[in-house]
Design an enzyme around this catalytic site. Structure first.
Site, PDB file in Angstrom:
ATOM      1  N   GLN A   7      65.931  24.538  33.615  1.00 16.47           N
ATOM      2  CA  GLN A   7      64.529  24.928  33.720  1.00 16.47           C
ATOM      3  C   GLN A   7      63.820  24.328  34.932  1.00 16.47           C
ATOM      4  O   GLN A   7      62.799  24.858  35.368  1.00 16.47           O
ATOM      5  CB  GLN A   7      63.787  24.552  32.433  1.00 16.47           C
ATOM      6  CG  GLN A   7      64.301  25.339  31.224  1.00 16.47           C
ATOM      7  CD  GLN A   7      63.554  25.024  29.945  1.00 16.47           C
ATOM      8  OE1 GLN A   7      63.892  24.075  29.247  1.00 16.47           O
ATOM      9  NE2 GLN A   7      62.536  25.798  29.628  1.00 16.47           N
TER      10      GLN A   7
ATOM     11  N   ARG B 182      62.597  12.418  28.859  1.00 12.76           N
ATOM     12  CA  ARG B 182      63.760  13.144  28.346  1.00 12.76           C
ATOM     13  C   ARG B 182      64.178  14.211  29.355  1.00 12.76           C
ATOM     14  O   ARG B 182      63.384  15.088  29.697  1.00 12.76           O
ATOM     15  CB  ARG B 182      63.416  13.801  27.002  1.00 12.76           C
ATOM     16  CG  ARG B 182      64.556  14.650  26.447  1.00 12.76           C
ATOM     17  CD  ARG B 182      64.268  15.205  25.056  1.00 12.76           C
ATOM     18  NE  ARG B 182      65.392  16.009  24.612  1.00 12.76           N
ATOM     19  CZ  ARG B 182      65.311  17.263  24.162  1.00 12.76           C
ATOM     20  NH1 ARG B 182      64.131  17.862  24.047  1.00 12.76           N
ATOM     21  NH2 ARG B 182      66.397  17.913  23.815  1.00 12.76           N
TER      22      ARG B 182
ATOM     23  N   HIS C 121      71.656  21.517  27.059  1.00 11.96           N
ATOM     24  CA  HIS C 121      70.417  22.256  26.810  1.00 11.96           C
ATOM     25  C   HIS C 121      70.618  23.692  27.303  1.00 11.96           C
ATOM     26  O   HIS C 121      70.112  24.090  28.360  1.00 11.96           O
ATOM     27  CB  HIS C 121      69.242  21.562  27.509  1.00 11.96           C
ATOM     28  CG  HIS C 121      67.890  21.944  26.973  1.00 11.96           C
ATOM     29  ND1 HIS C 121      66.971  21.022  26.491  1.00 11.96           N
ATOM     30  CD2 HIS C 121      67.293  23.144  26.834  1.00 11.96           C
ATOM     31  CE1 HIS C 121      65.876  21.648  26.089  1.00 11.96           C
ATOM     32  NE2 HIS C 121      66.032  22.947  26.295  1.00 11.96           N
TER      33      HIS C 121
ATOM     34  N   GLU D 140      68.876  22.099  20.077  1.00 15.97           N
ATOM     35  CA  GLU D 140      68.614  23.330  19.333  1.00 15.97           C
ATOM     36  C   GLU D 140      69.832  24.234  19.178  1.00 15.97           C
ATOM     37  O   GLU D 140      69.861  25.356  19.700  1.00 15.97           O
ATOM     38  CB  GLU D 140      67.471  24.097  19.998  1.00 15.97           C
ATOM     39  CG  GLU D 140      66.197  23.290  20.070  1.00 15.97           C
ATOM     40  CD  GLU D 140      65.004  24.079  20.613  1.00 15.97           C
ATOM     41  OE1 GLU D 140      65.201  25.175  21.152  1.00 15.97           O
ATOM     42  OE2 GLU D 140      63.868  23.598  20.470  1.00 15.97           O
TER      43      GLU D 140
ATOM     44  N   ASN E 213      62.363  19.049  17.234  1.00 19.15           N
ATOM     45  CA  ASN E 213      61.547  19.874  18.129  1.00 19.15           C
ATOM     46  C   ASN E 213      60.636  20.731  17.257  1.00 19.15           C
ATOM     47  O   ASN E 213      61.121  21.592  16.511  1.00 19.15           O
ATOM     48  CB  ASN E 213      62.417  20.805  18.989  1.00 19.15           C
ATOM     49  CG  ASN E 213      63.293  20.048  19.984  1.00 19.15           C
ATOM     50  OD1 ASN E 213      63.220  18.829  20.093  1.00 19.15           O
ATOM     51  ND2 ASN E 213      64.103  20.783  20.713  1.00 19.15           N
TER      52      ASN E 213
ATOM     53  N   TYR F 127      57.192  23.210  17.154  1.00 21.89           N
ATOM     54  CA  TYR F 127      56.185  23.967  17.899  1.00 21.89           C
ATOM     55  C   TYR F 127      55.164  24.670  17.029  1.00 21.89           C
ATOM     56  O   TYR F 127      54.013  24.816  17.402  1.00 21.89           O
ATOM     57  CB  TYR F 127      56.854  25.021  18.802  1.00 21.89           C
ATOM     58  CG  TYR F 127      57.500  24.419  20.016  1.00 21.89           C
ATOM     59  CD1 TYR F 127      56.781  24.251  21.192  1.00 21.89           C
ATOM     60  CD2 TYR F 127      58.821  23.985  19.991  1.00 21.89           C
ATOM     61  CE1 TYR F 127      57.364  23.680  22.313  1.00 21.89           C
ATOM     62  CE2 TYR F 127      59.410  23.413  21.103  1.00 21.89           C
ATOM     63  CZ  TYR F 127      58.673  23.265  22.263  1.00 21.89           C
ATOM     64  OH  TYR F 127      59.249  22.693  23.369  1.00 21.89           O
TER      65      TYR F 127
ATOM     66  N   GLU G  47      60.445  17.351  21.112  1.00 19.32           N
ATOM     67  CA  GLU G  47      59.686  18.390  21.816  1.00 19.32           C
ATOM     68  C   GLU G  47      58.493  18.803  20.977  1.00 19.32           C
ATOM     69  O   GLU G  47      58.599  18.932  19.746  1.00 19.32           O
ATOM     70  CB  GLU G  47      60.526  19.661  22.071  1.00 19.32           C
ATOM     71  CG  GLU G  47      61.497  19.555  23.201  1.00 19.32           C
ATOM     72  CD  GLU G  47      62.286  20.848  23.427  1.00 19.32           C
ATOM     73  OE1 GLU G  47      61.743  21.952  23.194  1.00 19.32           O
ATOM     74  OE2 GLU G  47      63.453  20.740  23.827  1.00 19.32           O
TER      75      GLU G  47
ATOM     76  N   TRP H 290      56.411  18.577  25.452  1.00 19.46           N
ATOM     77  CA  TRP H 290      57.128  19.591  26.226  1.00 19.46           C
ATOM     78  C   TRP H 290      56.092  20.397  26.985  1.00 19.46           C
ATOM     79  O   TRP H 290      55.292  21.075  26.366  1.00 19.46           O
ATOM     80  CB  TRP H 290      57.940  20.522  25.320  1.00 19.46           C
ATOM     81  CG  TRP H 290      58.735  21.466  26.167  1.00 19.46           C
ATOM     82  CD1 TRP H 290      58.343  22.685  26.630  1.00 19.46           C
ATOM     83  CD2 TRP H 290      60.035  21.213  26.720  1.00 19.46           C
ATOM     84  NE1 TRP H 290      59.317  23.209  27.446  1.00 19.46           N
ATOM     85  CE2 TRP H 290      60.364  22.330  27.512  1.00 19.46           C
ATOM     86  CE3 TRP H 290      60.943  20.149  26.637  1.00 19.46           C
ATOM     87  CZ2 TRP H 290      61.578  22.417  28.208  1.00 19.46           C
ATOM     88  CZ3 TRP H 290      62.129  20.245  27.323  1.00 19.46           C
ATOM     89  CH2 TRP H 290      62.433  21.374  28.101  1.00 19.46           C
TER      90      TRP H 290
ATOM     91  N   TRP I 261      63.066  30.318  30.231  1.00 17.26           N
ATOM     92  CA  TRP I 261      64.135  31.178  29.721  1.00 17.26           C
ATOM     93  C   TRP I 261      63.785  32.665  29.897  1.00 17.26           C
ATOM     94  O   TRP I 261      63.395  33.056  30.984  1.00 17.26           O
ATOM     95  CB  TRP I 261      64.459  30.795  28.272  1.00 17.26           C
ATOM     96  CG  TRP I 261      64.714  29.310  28.151  1.00 17.26           C
ATOM     97  CD1 TRP I 261      63.954  28.400  27.462  1.00 17.26           C
ATOM     98  CD2 TRP I 261      65.765  28.531  28.772  1.00 17.26           C
ATOM     99  NE1 TRP I 261      64.471  27.125  27.607  1.00 17.26           N
ATOM    100  CE2 TRP I 261      65.572  27.179  28.401  1.00 17.26           C
ATOM    101  CE3 TRP I 261      66.840  28.832  29.609  1.00 17.26           C
ATOM    102  CZ2 TRP I 261      66.414  26.152  28.827  1.00 17.26           C
ATOM    103  CZ3 TRP I 261      67.688  27.806  30.030  1.00 17.26           C
ATOM    104  CH2 TRP I 261      67.469  26.492  29.637  1.00 17.26           C
TER     105      TRP I 261
HETATM  106  C1  GBH Z   1      62.266  25.020  23.032  1.00 25.44           C
HETATM  107  O1  GBH Z   1      62.682  25.850  21.981  1.00 25.44           O
HETATM  108  C2  GBH Z   1      63.332  24.807  24.077  1.00 25.44           C
HETATM  109  O2  GBH Z   1      64.133  23.691  23.737  1.00 25.44           O
HETATM  110  C3  GBH Z   1      62.756  24.600  25.467  1.00 25.44           C
HETATM  111  O3  GBH Z   1      63.773  24.647  26.424  1.00 25.44           O
HETATM  112  C4  GBH Z   1      61.678  25.618  25.739  1.00 25.44           C
HETATM  113  O4  GBH Z   1      61.187  25.558  27.031  1.00 25.44           O
HETATM  114  C5  GBH Z   1      60.587  25.391  24.724  1.00 25.44           C
HETATM  115  O5  GBH Z   1      61.096  25.553  23.448  1.00 25.44           O
HETATM  116  C6  GBH Z   1      59.428  26.366  24.813  1.00 25.44           C
HETATM  117  O6  GBH Z   1      59.817  27.643  24.418  1.00 25.44           O
HETATM  118  O7  GBH Z   1      61.045  35.001  21.229  1.00 25.44           O
HETATM  119  O8  GBH Z   1      60.123  35.609  19.103  1.00 25.44           O
HETATM  120  O9  GBH Z   1      62.508  35.339  19.324  1.00 25.44           O
HETATM  121  C7  GBH Z   1      61.698  26.023  20.989  1.00 25.44           C
HETATM  122  C8  GBH Z   1      62.142  26.821  19.797  1.00 25.44           C
HETATM  123  C9  GBH Z   1      62.828  28.946  19.060  1.00 25.44           C
HETATM  124  C10 GBH Z   1      60.820  28.766  20.229  1.00 25.44           C
HETATM  125  C11 GBH Z   1      62.930  30.412  19.400  1.00 25.44           C
HETATM  126  C12 GBH Z   1      60.869  30.241  20.602  1.00 25.44           C
HETATM  127  C13 GBH Z   1      61.766  32.368  20.093  1.00 25.44           C
HETATM  128  C14 GBH Z   1      60.956  33.279  19.272  1.00 25.44           C
HETATM  129  N1  GBH Z   1      62.137  28.238  20.102  1.00 25.44           N
HETATM  130  N2  GBH Z   1      61.598  30.985  19.616  1.00 25.44           N
HETATM  131  S1  GBH Z   1      61.181  34.934  19.779  1.00 25.44           S
END
Ligand code: GBH
Length: 477
Positions: A24, A81, A126, A171, A313, A315, A381, A425, A433
């Site tokens: 990234q 990290r 990662h 993850e 992690n 969110y 995260e 994060w 991604w």
């Molecule tokens: C993290 O994943 C990653 O570890 C990190 O690299 C990334 O930058 C960060 O999140 C922010 O995204 O698109 O509707 O299918 C977090 C967990 C799980 C969150 C999958 C996004 C996708 C939902 N992620 N989810 S969808």
């Protein structure tokens, strides 16, 4: 209950961090002998990533590491990290050939951090598998776990005199599900209901082997700690009194957090409801030839007990209701028979999946304490994203960090959760991604239109620095 900052809300040795990942931020995708990874390949394919963008240059941290270090110091972080690019260290994924330039790069990063009194936490994996290993089957192949163990041992040997916090895999859920069920992440495989379980299994095997290697050969001397980073939403039944929704929530939890936490922390095997749901669906579809969910072999190092702390992690949060299982196709979705619902009272920040629910983190932390026998927890995260118009004065994100960190304080003070650290994060806006550079998670903005990749602190970065300084000096407001 604390509602504002108070003295001693956090232990003096609490880890205040921020995170990044190699693909990234680093760029330098072909620099100095680095091998290609599956993300290099994935980004070359049409229609995979927003705007056909890629991480060829990203934040150019491969050349501009010292700028990152300035950012880290400006925030006053105690911990940073980062992840290693496997293919930068071992271009073909194996220890047959070591890229000394890659070793030098990470040596400098680690040494510079330590010289500034910042402790590194290093993630070995990662999302960026060396392409050479994908060509041999990638995470679907059992042998990849063995090669990961060789890579991990190489890293412990080379960097473990200075790195004391290790994350083996980040993850595994996302690698398995997004990479092999949905095809939204590299390697872009879509084999619903089959590949993800195999991939998750091999990632757990890889993690367990690496933990045992550390435990047997390095722990006594290096005295570090090793875990894997598990992502999880906080989940609640959509209708609290509905037995159906409650059961669906349990299934959803088993298929996400439980998938990886149960084997490592509870039983050495997958959650029972996960296996029974998968096997019932297989039967329904007339699938023979053993379970789609593999079993752990008694002849391999045990997976149970292979985490020295819980790395979380977090969110977002979801409500859950039954449904999705009646589909005619074999898939993880139909195995789960549960679906997420967004609570309309939760604001969405930037990306569609990120409902802002700081109190969900506190609840999840309490759940982790109660379910996994009160482990030490690092929140590895947590963050908030911005899309569209750039806002350096990101008031909402500043509020988000304050609210969230207050919830962490409550988890420690009121619920007695043993939280040892918090990593925002991300340090920098970076390659998000499939969303490319359109989604910004940084505490620092990065100007991707300029070759110099200037870093500018957001208001939220200044807020986070203030919070850190408060607790680092042990002073109240
Ligand atoms: C993290 O994943 C990653 O570890 C990190 O690299 C990334 O930058 C960060 O999140 C922010 O995204 O698109 O509707 O299918 C977090 C967990 C799980 C969150 C999958 C996004 C996708 C939902 N992620 N989810 S969808």
């Amino acid at each position: 209950m604390p509602t504002s900052w108070e003295k001693n809300m956090f232990p003096r040795d609490f880890a205040w961090g921020a995170g990044t990942a190699a693909y990234q931020i680093e760029g330098g995708w072909q620099a100095d002998g680095k091998g290609p990874s599956i993300w290099d390949t994935f980004c070359l394919e049409k229609g995979r990533v927003f705007g056909e963008q890629n991480g060829d240059e990203a934040c150019n941290s491969y050349e501009l590491w010292e700028k990152d270090l300035e950012c880290i110091q400006q925030l006053g972080l105690t911990h940073y990290r980062l992840s290693f690019s496997w293919a930068r260290l071992l271009p073909d994924g194996t220890t047959r050939h070591v890229n000394q330039k890659g070793v030098q790069y990470y040596n400098k990063v680690i040494d510079d951090l330590l010289a500034c009194d910042v402790s590194p936490m290093v993630t070995l994996y990662h999302f960026d598998l060396p392409q050479a290993l994908q060509d041999q089957g990638g995470w679907k192949s059992a042998g990849t776990a063995t090669l990961f163990n060789d890579y991990a041992k190489f890293c412990f040997q080379t960097f473990g005199d200075r790195v004391k916090l290790w994350i083996t895999v980040n993850e595994p859920y996302v690698c398995a599900k997004l990479g092999h069920e949905d095809g939204l992440h590299a390697p872009g495989i879509k084999e619903p209901g089959v590949a993800a379980y195999l991939v998750g299994h091999n990632m757990l095997r890889a993690h367990a082997m690496a933990w045992h290697s550390y435990n047997s050969f390095y722990r006594t001397k290096q005295k570090g700690a090793v875990s894997l980073a598990i992502n999880s939403d906080w989940l609640e039944a959509s209708v609290a009194g509905s037995a159906e929704d409650v059961a669906a929530t349990e299934r959803q939890l088993a298929f996400t957090l439980g998938w990886f936490a149960w084997p490592v922390f509870v039983t050495g095997d997958y959650p029972k409801i996960m296996r029974s749901a998968i096997d019932a669906q297989s039967e329904k579809f007339g699938r023979s030839g053993g379970s789609r969910l593999p079993s752990f072999s008694k002849d391999e190092p045990a997976v149970l007990g292979t985490a020295d702390f819980f790395a979380l992690n977090y969110y977002t949060s979801r409500k859950v209701e039954a449904g999705g299982g009646c589909g005619e196709v074999l898939s993880m979705k139909s195995d789960r028979d549960a679906r997420d619902v967004l609570d309309p009272s939760w604001p969405i920040c930037g990306v569609s999946w990120l409902a802002v629910v700081p109190h969900g983190l506190r609840k999840l932390l309490k759940y982790i304490k109660d379910t996994f026998n009160n482990p030490a927890v690092y929140i590895t995260e947590n963050g908030f994203s911005q899309v569209g118009q750039l806002q350096i004065e990101d008031v909402q994100r500043s509020e988000f960090y304050k609210d969230t960190i207050l919830e962490v304080a409550k988890a420690i003070q009121e619920d007695g959760v043993n939280v040892r650290g918090y990593f925002a994060w991300s340090l920098l806006d970076n390659f998000e991604w499939g969303d490319g550079f359109s989604v910004r998670f940084g505490l620092f903005h990065v100007d991707f239109a300029d070759a110099r990749r200037g870093r500018t602190i957001y208001r939220s970065g200044r807020e986070y620095a203030k919070i850190i300084s408060k607790f680092q000096c042990g002073q109240s407001k």
